[in-house]
Write an enzyme that holds these catalytic residues in place. Structure first.
Site, PDB file in Angstrom:
ATOM      1  N   ASP A   1      12.091 -37.885  -9.773  1.00  0.00           N
ATOM      2  CA  ASP A   1      13.292 -37.289  -9.174  1.00  0.00           C
ATOM      3  C   ASP A   1      13.417 -37.614  -7.686  1.00  0.00           C
ATOM      4  O   ASP A   1      12.434 -37.950  -7.023  1.00  0.00           O
ATOM      5  CB  ASP A   1      13.233 -35.755  -9.296  1.00  0.00           C
ATOM      6  CG  ASP A   1      13.536 -35.277 -10.705  1.00  0.00           C
ATOM      7  OD1 ASP A   1      13.549 -36.111 -11.628  1.00  0.00           O
ATOM      8  OD2 ASP A   1      13.735 -34.061 -10.874  1.00  0.00           O
ATOM      9  N   ASP A   2      14.615 -37.447  -7.187  1.00  0.00           N
ATOM     10  CA  ASP A   2      14.951 -37.374  -5.751  1.00  0.00           C
ATOM     11  C   ASP A   2      15.098 -38.720  -5.033  1.00  0.00           C
ATOM     12  O   ASP A   2      15.434 -38.743  -3.863  1.00  0.00           O
ATOM     13  CB  ASP A   2      13.951 -36.511  -4.956  1.00  0.00           C
ATOM     14  CG  ASP A   2      13.964 -35.057  -5.387  1.00  0.00           C
ATOM     15  OD1 ASP A   2      14.792 -34.697  -6.247  1.00  0.00           O
ATOM     16  OD2 ASP A   2      13.151 -34.275  -4.869  1.00  0.00           O
TER      17      ASP A   2
ATOM     18  N   HIS B   1      20.864 -36.967 -10.505  1.00  0.00           N
ATOM     19  CA  HIS B   1      20.236 -35.773  -9.899  1.00  0.00           C
ATOM     20  C   HIS B   1      21.171 -35.175  -8.836  1.00  0.00           C
ATOM     21  O   HIS B   1      20.717 -34.537  -7.903  1.00  0.00           O
ATOM     22  CB  HIS B   1      18.879 -36.163  -9.298  1.00  0.00           C
ATOM     23  CG  HIS B   1      17.945 -35.008  -9.078  1.00  0.00           C
ATOM     24  ND1 HIS B   1      17.804 -33.958  -9.954  1.00  0.00           N
ATOM     25  CD2 HIS B   1      17.085 -34.744  -8.059  1.00  0.00           C
ATOM     26  CE1 HIS B   1      16.909 -33.109  -9.489  1.00  0.00           C
ATOM     27  NE2 HIS B   1      16.463 -33.549  -8.336  1.00  0.00           N
TER      28      HIS B   1
ATOM     29  N   HIS C   1      21.885 -32.657  -4.031  1.00  0.00           N
ATOM     30  CA  HIS C   1      20.743 -31.825  -4.427  1.00  0.00           C
ATOM     31  C   HIS C   1      20.946 -30.337  -4.138  1.00  0.00           C
ATOM     32  O   HIS C   1      20.066 -29.644  -3.635  1.00  0.00           O
ATOM     33  CB  HIS C   1      19.464 -32.330  -3.728  1.00  0.00           C
ATOM     34  CG  HIS C   1      18.219 -31.997  -4.498  1.00  0.00           C
ATOM     35  ND1 HIS C   1      17.494 -30.841  -4.296  1.00  0.00           N
ATOM     36  CD2 HIS C   1      17.549 -32.657  -5.465  1.00  0.00           C
ATOM     37  CE1 HIS C   1      16.440 -30.820  -5.102  1.00  0.00           C
ATOM     38  NE2 HIS C   1      16.458 -31.915  -5.825  1.00  0.00           N
TER      39      HIS C   1
ATOM     40  N   TYR D   1      16.265 -28.387  -8.935  1.00  0.00           N
ATOM     41  CA  TYR D   1      15.396 -27.213  -9.149  1.00  0.00           C
ATOM     42  C   TYR D   1      15.364 -26.778 -10.618  1.00  0.00           C
ATOM     43  O   TYR D   1      14.881 -25.698 -10.938  1.00  0.00           O
ATOM     44  CB  TYR D   1      15.828 -26.025  -8.257  1.00  0.00           C
ATOM     45  CG  TYR D   1      16.201 -26.453  -6.859  1.00  0.00           C
ATOM     46  CD1 TYR D   1      15.208 -26.821  -5.949  1.00  0.00           C
ATOM     47  CD2 TYR D   1      17.539 -26.530  -6.468  1.00  0.00           C
ATOM     48  CE1 TYR D   1      15.550 -27.270  -4.673  1.00  0.00           C
ATOM     49  CE2 TYR D   1      17.890 -26.965  -5.199  1.00  0.00           C
ATOM     50  CZ  TYR D   1      16.893 -27.333  -4.310  1.00  0.00           C
ATOM     51  OH  TYR D   1      17.229 -27.781  -3.065  1.00  0.00           O
TER      52      TYR D   1
ATOM     53  N   HIS E   1       7.957 -37.099  -8.441  1.00  0.00           N
ATOM     54  CA  HIS E   1       8.947 -37.456  -7.421  1.00  0.00           C
ATOM     55  C   HIS E   1       8.532 -38.770  -6.765  1.00  0.00           C
ATOM     56  O   HIS E   1       7.388 -38.874  -6.305  1.00  0.00           O
ATOM     57  CB  HIS E   1       9.043 -36.345  -6.360  1.00  0.00           C
ATOM     58  CG  HIS E   1       9.476 -35.030  -6.926  1.00  0.00           C
ATOM     59  ND1 HIS E   1       8.599 -34.173  -7.555  1.00  0.00           N
ATOM     60  CD2 HIS E   1      10.700 -34.447  -6.992  1.00  0.00           C
ATOM     61  CE1 HIS E   1       9.276 -33.105  -7.975  1.00  0.00           C
ATOM     62  NE2 HIS E   1      10.545 -33.248  -7.655  1.00  0.00           N
TER      63      HIS E   1
HETATM   64 NI    NI Z   1      14.984 -32.689  -7.012  1.00  0.00          NI
END
Ligand code: NI
Length: 246
Positions: free
Chosen positions: A58-59, A108, A112, A149, A199
């Protein structure tokens, strides 16, 4: 006359041998084997027969993503990247590389934010602009969403922008930033069909990946993308991935 005879003989000999070269049954089987291998490489792994798991990141994209892609390439492992619109802006080539190297791309969101705290219109903006950006850069129509989250509610599920993908193995890589802990969290309790959350925005997360792959391959697991995992009809999606407990 003799000259003509030799020419004809040479010609028929050539026909005979070239037929043999190209039509021998053993060559057909070689072609079939090559096709079968190619099929499994391009994504027709049968998760009802092998122990499939999915690594998800993620991210990103981030400055660490390229070295992660190098590791995955070396190990012939496919992963799924849930990317943030705001991070794609200056790393379009990294996102393109993810798609070019057969990894799956998911959404995603744009910035965020906790989607449960936004209005339906704001959510639409967060999700749709990110899908659009992914398509512009990769030419891939993504349909997977990982809410920031892991926060979802009934109205988000009802809006149906795509498939909501949570996870059931949390490496807590952002918390510990310790390679040993990340490896242990990723591998200790893993089962078939698990989705592992990591991540690609930390050096330690990327550094943990070779050991995670080594351990899980040794235990007989096969790494697939989330889409490949979902294609196995025996997975209980509703329970496991749409309403995860984390
Ligand atoms: Ni995230």
């Amino acid at each position: 006359m003799l000259h003509l005879f030799i020419s004809l003989l040479t010609f028929f000999t050539w026909i005979l041998f070239s037929e043999h070269t190209y039509l021998a049954p053993e060559h057909f089987s070689l072609i079939q084997t090559a096709t079968a291998n190619n099929d499994s490489f391009s994504g027709s792994i049968d998760c009802s027969k092998v122990k499939c798991i999915a690594l998800t990141f993620d991210d990103g994209p981030s400055k660490y993503t390229n070295s992660l892609l190098d590791i995955l390439k070396k190990q012939w492992v496919k992963a799924t990247f849930f990317v943030i619109w705001a991070n794609i802006e200056h790393r379009e080539s990294t996102l393109k590389r993810e798609a070019d190297e057969w990894h799956e791309i998911g959404n995603h969101t744009r910035n965020h934010k906790d989607l449960t705290k936004l209005t339906p219109e704001e959510r639409k903006q967060e999700i749709e602009t990110t899908f659009k950006k992914i398509f512009e850069v990769t030419w891939v129509s993504s349909f997977l969403i990982r809410p920031p989250y892991g926060r979802i509610d009934e109205s988000i599920l009802g809006e149906q922008y795509g498939k909501i993908i949570l996870w059931n193995v949390d490496t807590d890589d952002w918390k510990s930033k310790k390679i040993d802990t990340i490896v242990a969290n990723a591998t200790n309790k893993i089962q078939k069909w698990d989705i592992i959350l990591m991540h690609d925005t930390y050096q330690t997360s990327v550094d943990a990946v070779p050991e995670i792959i080594k351990k899980l391959k040794k235990d007989g697991f096969t790494f697939v993308t989330v889409d490949e995992l979902l294609s196995d009809q025996t997975v209980n999606l509703t329970k496991k991935y749409f309403h995860g407990t984390h």
